[in-house]
Design a protein around this motif. Structure first.
Motif, PDB file in Angstrom:
ATOM      1  N   ARG A  65      21.140   6.369  21.260  1.00  0.00           N
ATOM      2  CA  ARG A  65      22.095   5.402  20.736  1.00  0.00           C
ATOM      3  C   ARG A  65      23.272   5.230  21.689  1.00  0.00           C
ATOM      4  O   ARG A  65      23.737   4.108  21.924  1.00  0.00           O
ATOM      5  CB  ARG A  65      22.587   5.848  19.354  1.00  0.00           C
ATOM      6  N   LEU A  66      23.757   6.335  22.260  1.00  0.00           N
ATOM      7  CA  LEU A  66      24.853   6.233  23.223  1.00  0.00           C
ATOM      8  C   LEU A  66      24.408   5.436  24.447  1.00  0.00           C
ATOM      9  O   LEU A  66      25.163   4.604  24.974  1.00  0.00           O
ATOM     10  CB  LEU A  66      25.326   7.613  23.649  1.00  0.00           C
ATOM     11  N   THR A 213      30.102   7.740  20.574  1.00  0.00           N
ATOM     12  CA  THR A 213      29.395   6.504  20.249  1.00  0.00           C
ATOM     13  C   THR A 213      30.187   5.687  19.230  1.00  0.00           C
ATOM     14  O   THR A 213      30.340   4.468  19.372  1.00  0.00           O
ATOM     15  CB  THR A 213      27.994   6.812  19.692  1.00  0.00           C
TER      16      THR A 213
END
Length: 297
Positions: A65-66, A213
């Protein structure tokens, strides 16, 4: 069941709780207790437990996701850009983690092994009970031991922002490892034993990935993405100044439920500088926009 609803009942356990260890022996006792829990839970099937928080400790998914967010990052100060690159450079640890998942047995784990989830005797000479069982679900021993290392073997509480003073305390790590192995009493595989050594790094990286994030996405509470979130002690200061604040829990992003309440409420956690989004105090017409703990004075 009472009126069609299930409840968990416990005998009353008298004792004391700690927010941070006061001496190394307490770290060992804490680890022994969680090790005994892991040894006892070995008889249970992880598949029989609902995943309370899906993918909560999936380091690979947090990292992915990051990476996705970093493809179109906002304009960042030099310090934050360096921080982002530092996290992206952790790919070797993420790869190691993924390899471990292919071979480690899925166990029933506590999944929130902080020292304040233990009830010590009043004399602090032993642990009376392991509590906060709402996150018990399938996981790996390195998760539980790693969260112990992250929170107990650290020189300052997890909500601290005194970055230069934060470090691992080797003596506490050694006590934690010895105590956890004593509690397990051999109830683990050789590969599980080796995985414990990097558990602290794994869990620390997960937490950093979560908050970085979220910061890059604008500090909003997923999935509504419409409420800005204040974290750490900043939120305390804003509440003291009489500002409206929306905040997630520093450690927990679970137990979120909606209650209808009028303004004027402040919702704070039980430990220093910690917030829990467990109750939501908002006007009814704001329900569609706010899923967070809101403080107003």
């Amino acid at each position: 069941a009472i009126q069609g609803k299930n409840y968990r009942l416990f005998d009353f356990v008298e004792g004391s709780t700690l927010q941070q260890v006061q001496q190394p022996a307490q770290a060992r006792m804490a680890a022994q207790a969680y090790g005994k829990f892991a040894s006892w839970s070995q008889q249970l099937s992880a598949a029989a437990f609902e995943e309370t928080i899906p993918n909560f400790h999936r380091l690979d998914l947090r990292f992915a996701r990051l990476q996705e967010v970093a493809k179109q990052p906002p304009s960042l100060p030099e310090e934050e850009q360096a921080l982002l690159q530092g996290y992206l450079a952790q790919l070797p640890l993420v790869n190691w983690y993924q390899e471990q998942r292919n071979h480690l047995p899925l166990r029933v784990t506590h999944s929130d092994t902080k020292i304040n989830n233990l009830i010590f005797s009043k004399s602090l000479s032993h642990v009376e009970a392991v509590v906060d069982l709402d996150t018990v679900m399938g996981g790996y021993l390195m998760y539980d031991f790693g969260d112990l290392v992250r929170t107990v073997a650290c020189s300052l509480p997890e909500t601290s922002t005194e970055w230069e003073q934060i470090r691992e305390i080797p003596e506490l790590f050694e006590e934690l490892l010895a105590g956890y192995l004593e509690g397990l009493n051999g109830a683990m595989t050789p590969l599980e034993s080796k995985s414990l050594l990097l558990g602290g790094e794994i869990m620390t990286l997960i937490m950093g990935l979560r908050f970085l994030t979220d910061h890059l996405e604008g500090n909003v509470l997923h999935p509504l993405r419409s409420v800005r979130i204040a974290t750490h002690r900043w939120a305390s200061r804003e509440l003291e100044k009489g500002e409206d604040v929306a905040t997630t829990g520093i450690q927990k992003d679970m137990h979120v439920r909606v209650v209808f309440a009028r303004g004027g409420d402040s919702i704070l956690g039980e430990s220093n500088g910690e917030f829990h989004a467990e109750h939501i105090a908002i006007e009814l017409d704001g329900l569609a926009r706010v899923v967070a703990a809101v403080g107003h004075r």
